[in-house]
Structures are given as C-alpha cells and as structure tokens.
Design a protein around this motif. Structure first.
Motif, PDB file in Angstrom:
ATOM      1  N   VAL A  63       0.825  -1.149   0.028  1.00 43.04           N
ATOM      2  CA  VAL A  63       0.248  -0.132   0.099  1.00 43.04           C
ATOM      3  C   VAL A  63       1.020   1.314  -0.088  1.00 43.04           C
ATOM      4  CG1 VAL A  63      -1.977   1.189   1.316  1.00 43.04           C
ATOM      5  CG2 VAL A  63      -1.878  -1.258   1.265  1.00 43.04           C
ATOM      6  N   ALA A  64       0.611   2.074  -0.922  1.00 43.01           N
ATOM      7  CA  ALA A  64       1.431   3.431  -0.935  1.00 43.01           C
ATOM      8  C   ALA A  64       0.437   4.767  -0.800  1.00 43.01           C
ATOM      9  CB  ALA A  64       1.829   3.511  -2.699  1.00 43.01           C
ATOM     10  N   VAL A  65       0.827   5.233   0.324  1.00 39.72           N
ATOM     11  CA  VAL A  65       0.069   6.434   0.735  1.00 39.72           C
ATOM     12  C   VAL A  65       1.031   7.892   0.327  1.00 39.72           C
ATOM     13  CG1 VAL A  65      -0.984   7.736   2.709  1.00 39.72           C
ATOM     14  CG2 VAL A  65      -1.024   5.355   2.441  1.00 39.72           C
ATOM     15  N   ARG A  66       0.752   8.719  -0.402  1.00 42.42           N
ATOM     16  CA  ARG A  66       1.466   9.700  -0.936  1.00 42.42           C
ATOM     17  C   ARG A  66       1.775  10.649   0.145  1.00 42.42           C
ATOM     18  NH1 ARG A  66      -1.946   9.608  -5.836  1.00 42.42           N
ATOM     19  NH2 ARG A  66      -0.599   8.938  -7.620  1.00 42.42           N
ATOM     20  N   LEU A  67       2.762  11.399   0.441  1.00 42.19           N
ATOM     21  CA  LEU A  67       3.008  12.270   1.410  1.00 42.19           C
ATOM     22  C   LEU A  67       2.059  13.336   1.398  1.00 42.19           C
ATOM     23  CD1 LEU A  67       5.651  10.707   1.683  1.00 42.19           C
ATOM     24  CD2 LEU A  67       6.737  12.535   2.188  1.00 42.19           C
ATOM     25  N   SER A  68       1.410  13.890   0.129  1.00 37.54           N
ATOM     26  CA  SER A  68       0.837  14.851  -0.042  1.00 37.54           C
ATOM     27  C   SER A  68      -0.647  14.496   0.266  1.00 37.54           C
ATOM     28  CB  SER A  68       0.851  15.324  -1.315  1.00 37.54           C
ATOM     29  OG  SER A  68       0.361  14.452  -2.370  1.00 37.54           O
ATOM     30  N   GLY A  69      -0.885  13.307   0.582  1.00 37.60           N
ATOM     31  CA  GLY A  69      -2.410  12.894   0.878  1.00 37.60           C
ATOM     32  C   GLY A  69      -2.513  12.665   2.436  1.00 37.60           C
ATOM     33  N   VAL A  70      -1.556  13.108   3.076  1.00 37.74           N
ATOM     34  CA  VAL A  70      -1.600  12.680   4.612  1.00 37.74           C
ATOM     35  C   VAL A  70      -1.998  14.037   5.242  1.00 37.74           C
ATOM     36  CG1 VAL A  70      -0.424  12.291   6.655  1.00 37.74           C
ATOM     37  CG2 VAL A  70       0.231  10.955   4.528  1.00 37.74           C
ATOM     38  N   GLY A  71      -3.028  14.296   5.524  1.00 35.95           N
ATOM     39  CA  GLY A  71      -3.422  15.538   5.992  1.00 35.95           C
ATOM     40  C   GLY A  71      -3.242  15.779   7.878  1.00 35.95           C
ATOM     41  N   VAL A  72      -2.698  16.686   8.065  1.00 37.12           N
ATOM     42  CA  VAL A  72      -2.110  16.758   9.755  1.00 37.12           C
ATOM     43  C   VAL A  72      -3.048  17.953  10.283  1.00 37.12           C
ATOM     44  CG1 VAL A  72      -0.394  16.948  11.332  1.00 37.12           C
ATOM     45  CG2 VAL A  72      -0.070  15.842   9.112  1.00 37.12           C
ATOM     46  N   ALA A  73      -3.614  17.718  11.200  1.00 36.23           N
ATOM     47  CA  ALA A  73      -4.172  18.867  12.179  1.00 36.23           C
ATOM     48  C   ALA A  73      -4.364  18.614  13.348  1.00 36.23           C
ATOM     49  CB  ALA A  73      -5.904  18.897  11.482  1.00 36.23           C
ATOM     50  N   GLU A  74      -4.850  19.514  14.367  1.00 33.00           N
ATOM     51  CA  GLU A  74      -4.611  19.330  15.807  1.00 33.00           C
ATOM     52  C   GLU A  74      -5.379  18.454  16.325  1.00 33.00           C
ATOM     53  OE1 GLU A  74      -4.097  22.234  19.654  1.00 33.00           O
ATOM     54  OE2 GLU A  74      -3.677  22.911  17.748  1.00 33.00           O
ATOM     55  N   LYS A  75      -6.844  18.372  15.862  1.00 31.71           N
ATOM     56  CA  LYS A  75      -7.777  17.703  16.359  1.00 31.71           C
ATOM     57  C   LYS A  75      -8.947  17.052  15.456  1.00 31.71           C
ATOM     58  CE  LYS A  75      -8.233  20.465  20.405  1.00 31.71           C
ATOM     59  NZ  LYS A  75      -8.817  21.527  21.563  1.00 31.71           N
ATOM     60  N   SER A  76      -8.951  17.435  14.074  1.00 32.43           N
ATOM     61  CA  SER A  76      -9.817  17.186  13.204  1.00 32.43           C
ATOM     62  C   SER A  76      -9.790  15.867  12.751  1.00 32.43           C
ATOM     63  CB  SER A  76     -10.277  18.094  12.221  1.00 32.43           C
ATOM     64  OG  SER A  76      -8.896  18.366  11.351  1.00 32.43           O
ATOM     65  N   LYS A 117      -5.539  12.727   8.742  1.00 30.65           N
ATOM     66  CA  LYS A 117      -6.669  12.366   7.774  1.00 30.65           C
ATOM     67  C   LYS A 117      -6.153  12.205   6.444  1.00 30.65           C
ATOM     68  CE  LYS A 117     -11.303  13.807   6.224  1.00 30.65           C
ATOM     69  NZ  LYS A 117     -12.254  14.821   6.209  1.00 30.65           N
ATOM     70  N   ILE A 118      -6.443  10.805   5.878  1.00 34.35           N
ATOM     71  CA  ILE A 118      -5.695  10.387   4.620  1.00 34.35           C
ATOM     72  C   ILE A 118      -6.701  10.652   3.388  1.00 34.35           C
ATOM     73  CG2 ILE A 118      -4.560   8.627   3.435  1.00 34.35           C
ATOM     74  CD1 ILE A 118      -3.401   9.624   6.024  1.00 34.35           C
ATOM     75  N   ASN A 119      -6.211  11.319   2.544  1.00 35.44           N
ATOM     76  CA  ASN A 119      -7.150  11.355   1.309  1.00 35.44           C
ATOM     77  C   ASN A 119      -7.066  10.432   0.503  1.00 35.44           C
ATOM     78  OD1 ASN A 119      -8.191  12.239  -1.350  1.00 35.44           O
ATOM     79  ND2 ASN A 119      -6.841  14.033  -1.392  1.00 35.44           N
ATOM     80  N   ARG A 120      -8.453   9.529   0.338  1.00 30.93           N
ATOM     81  CA  ARG A 120      -8.421   8.304  -0.359  1.00 30.93           C
ATOM     82  C   ARG A 120      -7.840   8.016  -1.834  1.00 30.93           C
ATOM     83  NH1 ARG A 120      -8.722   4.955   3.909  1.00 30.93           N
ATOM     84  NH2 ARG A 120      -9.804   5.968   5.476  1.00 30.93           N
ATOM     85  N   GLN A 121      -7.861   9.518  -2.508  1.00 28.14           N
ATOM     86  CA  GLN A 121      -7.362   9.379  -3.841  1.00 28.14           C
ATOM     87  C   GLN A 121      -5.841   9.264  -3.829  1.00 28.14           C
ATOM     88  OE1 GLN A 121      -8.459  13.238  -5.498  1.00 28.14           O
ATOM     89  NE2 GLN A 121     -10.459  12.218  -6.452  1.00 28.14           N
ATOM     90  N   ASP A 122      -5.176   9.613  -2.475  1.00 29.09           N
ATOM     91  CA  ASP A 122      -3.693   9.468  -2.438  1.00 29.09           C
ATOM     92  C   ASP A 122      -3.242   7.842  -1.968  1.00 29.09           C
ATOM     93  OD1 ASP A 122      -2.735  11.811  -3.541  1.00 29.09           O
ATOM     94  OD2 ASP A 122      -3.805  12.575  -2.013  1.00 29.09           O
ATOM     95  N   ILE A 123      -4.056   6.914  -2.041  1.00 34.80           N
ATOM     96  CA  ILE A 123      -3.760   5.623  -1.302  1.00 34.80           C
ATOM     97  C   ILE A 123      -3.863   4.703  -2.881  1.00 34.80           C
ATOM     98  CG2 ILE A 123      -4.349   3.619   0.039  1.00 34.80           C
ATOM     99  CD1 ILE A 123      -5.812   5.576   2.036  1.00 34.80           C
ATOM    100  N   LEU A 124      -2.685   4.015  -2.771  1.00 35.91           N
ATOM    101  CA  LEU A 124      -2.599   2.979  -3.797  1.00 35.91           C
ATOM    102  C   LEU A 124      -2.153   1.758  -3.689  1.00 35.91           C
ATOM    103  CD1 LEU A 124      -0.505   5.598  -5.912  1.00 35.91           C
ATOM    104  CD2 LEU A 124      -2.892   5.017  -6.688  1.00 35.91           C
ATOM    105  N   VAL A 125      -2.823   0.585  -4.071  1.00 37.12           N
ATOM    106  CA  VAL A 125      -2.934  -0.728  -3.699  1.00 37.12           C
ATOM    107  C   VAL A 125      -2.362  -1.600  -4.807  1.00 37.12           C
ATOM    108  CG1 VAL A 125      -3.738  -2.600  -2.614  1.00 37.12           C
ATOM    109  CG2 VAL A 125      -4.580  -0.570  -2.008  1.00 37.12           C
ATOM    110  N   PHE A 126      -1.142  -2.285  -4.570  1.00 36.77           N
ATOM    111  CA  PHE A 126      -0.687  -3.004  -5.571  1.00 36.77           C
ATOM    112  C   PHE A 126      -0.299  -4.521  -4.829  1.00 36.77           C
ATOM    113  CE2 PHE A 126       1.186   1.250  -6.224  1.00 36.77           C
ATOM    114  CZ  PHE A 126       0.465   1.559  -7.274  1.00 36.77           C
ATOM    115  N   GLU A 127      -0.594  -5.667  -5.899  1.00 37.91           N
ATOM    116  CA  GLU A 127      -0.206  -7.010  -5.534  1.00 37.91           C
ATOM    117  C   GLU A 127       1.196  -6.923  -5.491  1.00 37.91           C
ATOM    118  OE1 GLU A 127      -1.867 -10.047  -7.394  1.00 37.91           O
ATOM    119  OE2 GLU A 127      -3.413  -8.975  -8.235  1.00 37.91           O
ATOM    120  N   LYS A 128       1.973  -7.736  -4.252  1.00 39.50           N
ATOM    121  CA  LYS A 128       3.229  -8.029  -4.474  1.00 39.50           C
ATOM    122  C   LYS A 128       3.821  -8.696  -5.416  1.00 39.50           C
ATOM    123  CE  LYS A 128       4.365  -7.366   0.541  1.00 39.50           C
ATOM    124  NZ  LYS A 128       5.556  -6.414   0.391  1.00 39.50           N
ATOM    125  N   THR A 129       4.936  -8.354  -5.810  1.00 41.62           N
ATOM    126  CA  THR A 129       5.496  -9.255  -7.203  1.00 41.62           C
ATOM    127  C   THR A 129       6.746  -9.864  -6.522  1.00 41.62           C
ATOM    128  OG1 THR A 129       6.715  -7.308  -7.823  1.00 41.62           O
ATOM    129  CG2 THR A 129       4.593  -7.736  -8.747  1.00 41.62           C
TER     130      THR A 129
END
Length: 366
Positions: free
Chosen positions: A292-305, A354-366
C-alpha cells in the motif's frame, strides 16, 4: 553561475523556427547487451509524429542506450528501429548515423572550443554549399536568440547560452527526429525552467518529433506529451503524465512520481488494513499480499479534526512546506507528511491524521 543575460530577451528577439517534417520513430522488440549483460530487454515503443516523448527512469535503466541505438551510435542485438515504417536498423540492415535523418543533442552540449559559434552550428551541414550552410546556421542561431554571438567562441557563453547553441546545431539540419540526452542536467537550477520552456516552444514550432531522456519525473511531466518509464532495461509503463501519476501500474511507478509511505498488508473482504486506515483493494483476490502506497501529499495533519492519533517526531522547514515524521499506533515505521508551512503551531507534538483516499494506491506484491 550568473543568470543568462539573453534568456529573458530571447523569446522576443528570436526568429520563428523553420518547420521540419515530423516522423514516427519505432523501437520494435529492442534487445541490447554490453559485456555479456543485457541492458535492454525487449523494449517496444513508438514516438508519434510531432510528439515530445520523454524516456524516464533511474540511472542504468537503459534510457541513453535506447537513444544511442536510435541515433546509430550503438547497434541492438535483436529487434528493429524504424522511421515512418522504413527500417533503419534490424536483421541485415544498419544505416549509419548520417543517413538516418535523426539529430542528437548531447548532455554536455559537446561544443568545439576552437570553433566560433556559427561554425559550431553549421558543423553538421556538410552536404550544403558553404554559403547556404552559413545562412542556415545563422537562421538557427536567430531562432534561439543568439545571432549576436555568431563570431564568438563557446567559452564566453553561460551554460544556458551554450545549451541553446547546442539546440541550434541539432536543429540546423532540420532532422525528422531530435534526440536529447538529459539536455538540462548541467544548468543552474535558476535557469532550468526558463531554458526548458524556451526549448519546448522551439520544438513545438519546428514540429519535429523529439525524444528527451531525463531522470526527473517533474521535468518529464513539464515537457512530455507522453512518458515512457524504464527500469533495468524494461518498459514499465507508457502514457501521459496524468496516466502515470494517477494510475501507476506498480509500486515502482507510484514511487517514481511522488514521495510515498509504504505499508504491507493482506486483502480481506476487498479491503486492506494499514496503520493509517483501511484502503480499498477492489479487483485483488482475497488473501493476496499487497503493498500500500500513501502519498505524502495525501496525509492531512491537524490538531484535532483527523481520525488517526499521531505524534510529531521531527519537523523540517522547507520554505513553502514542512516535512513531518510522525509516529502512529500499530507500527514502528514512521509516517511522513508534507504540509503547508505554518499550518501547525510551533511546538505542537500531538496531532491527528486524515488520509485523502485518492492518494492511497494498492498493488499486488511481485
């Protein structure tokens, strides 16, 4: 390096580039070996007429070797190179470089220090009468905004100006295909954007097919109509920048176009569980090991939300953005994130993700 004094004025003073006849260049099942090691492994790829095609990949992926095979500097061991369906190299056929109608622009510009700029540009116009060759070379210099340097020598030019002279020399014979081997790698970072934009404008004007080698994904996305991503002598994926960024075919392609966090998991009921939440694994079989790849730009960081608790371990200010390393429950691996500078108050340690779902990518292991 000092800023290129002619760069800003070049767009306004240069002559419109002469139009050439764009051609289709095809690599058909290309194999190549060097000292017994296979460096190109069955690559098939076509550059369409008038297209800017970028060959992208890490060092040793075969980019420059493909370029040299197209130019006729190297010979493939198997496969064919064709220009508009005409075989340039293949079983029993090998046209020398000067008979291919293909121009090559080297990484180091390769200007002759003992020749004037005009003589450098007309060097490849040996089939023309001298007067015509000089006129054609001067026209090429005018197109890149450097006609006033015609009688100077290369050492007086900045790196950006030398790059434009090399481009003028490559375009002077009006090649059907222009090959460019990392043409901007030697330039000051402040000049790259301007010189790259000027070069692209000239390529569009000439309408020549261009194949550009680069190891920089952003550069490829800025320039290319299509990108061919290579790894270890194989073609990983080809398509538009949108295709390769949004729909990478594997983890390598995903990581080449964006910084990622990587997690391992197993598909259960169409989902895979990660330390930063569930990800959809539609189309992948039950029980399949995945990455599972999660782009750094897709990781939202906030104090409480956010929904995932995290603690900031390190925080690096990079100007426009900050690079964070965060600890999250369920893994010893740190999660990285890029956030807008000053988005988080100074000294804060406990946050939520909070993770942006568009920035999560799933690949079968090779």
């Amino acid at each position: 390096m000092d800023p290129d004094p002619g760069t800003q004025a070049a767009e306004h003073t240069r002559r419109t580039a002469g139009v050439t006849f764009a051609a289709r260049l095809t690599f058909d099942g290309i194999h190549h070996s060097y000292h017994g090691k296979e460096t190109i492994k069955g690559v098939s790829l076509t550059a369409e007429p008038g297209e800017v095609l970028c060959l992208l990949g890490p060092s040793g992926s075969g980019k420059t070797t493909l370029l040299r095979i197209a130019a006729g500097i190297e010979a493939q061991s198997h496969g064919r190179v064709m220009l508009n369906g005409r075989e340039l190299a293949g079983p029993g056929v090998f046209l020398p470089p000067e008979r291919r109608g293909i121009g090559l622009m080297f990484q180091d510009f390769a200007l002759f220090p003992h020749m004037t700029i005009i003589d450098n540009v007309r060097f490849g116009l040996t089939a023309m009468p001298q007067k015509d060759a000089i006129a054609e070379a001067m026209g090429a210099l005018e197109r890149v905004g450097l006609a006033h340097y015609a009688q100077k020598f290369p050492h007086v030019l900045s790196g950006g100006e030398q790059q434009r002279v090399a481009l003028a020399r490559a375009l002077a014979p009006r090649p059907e295909v222009l090959l460019m081997d990392e043409p901007f790698s030697g330039l000051d970072s402040r000049l790259k954007d301007t010189i790259r934009a000027d070069t692209l404008a000239i390529l569009r004007e000439t309408r020549a097919t261009a194949i550009v080698v680069t190891h920089d994904a952003e550069e490829a996305m800025r320039m290319a109509d299509r990108i061919a991503l290579l790894r270890d002598g194989t073609l990983v994926q080809a398509g538009t920048s949108d295709d390769l960024y949004r729909r990478p075919c594997n983890l390598f392609a995903a990581a080449f176009f964006s910084e990622i966090n990587e997690f391992d998991g197993v598909v259960r009921n169409g989902l895979v569980e990660t330390p930063v939440g569930e990800a959809s694994a539609q189309g992948i079989g039950e029980g399949t090991p995945v990455s599972v790849a999660v782009r750094l730009s897709g990781v939202g960081v906030a104090e409480k939300s956010g929904s995932i608790p995290a603690r900031i371990i390190s925080r690096r200010f990079l100007g426009v953005v900050e690079l964070l390393s965060l600890a999250v429950p369920g893994t010893e691996k740190l999660v990285r994130a890029r956030v807008r500078a000053d988005h988080l108050r100074p000294g804060i340690r406990d946050v939520t993700l909070k993770i942006n779902r568009q920035d999560i990518l799933v690949f079968e292991k090779t």
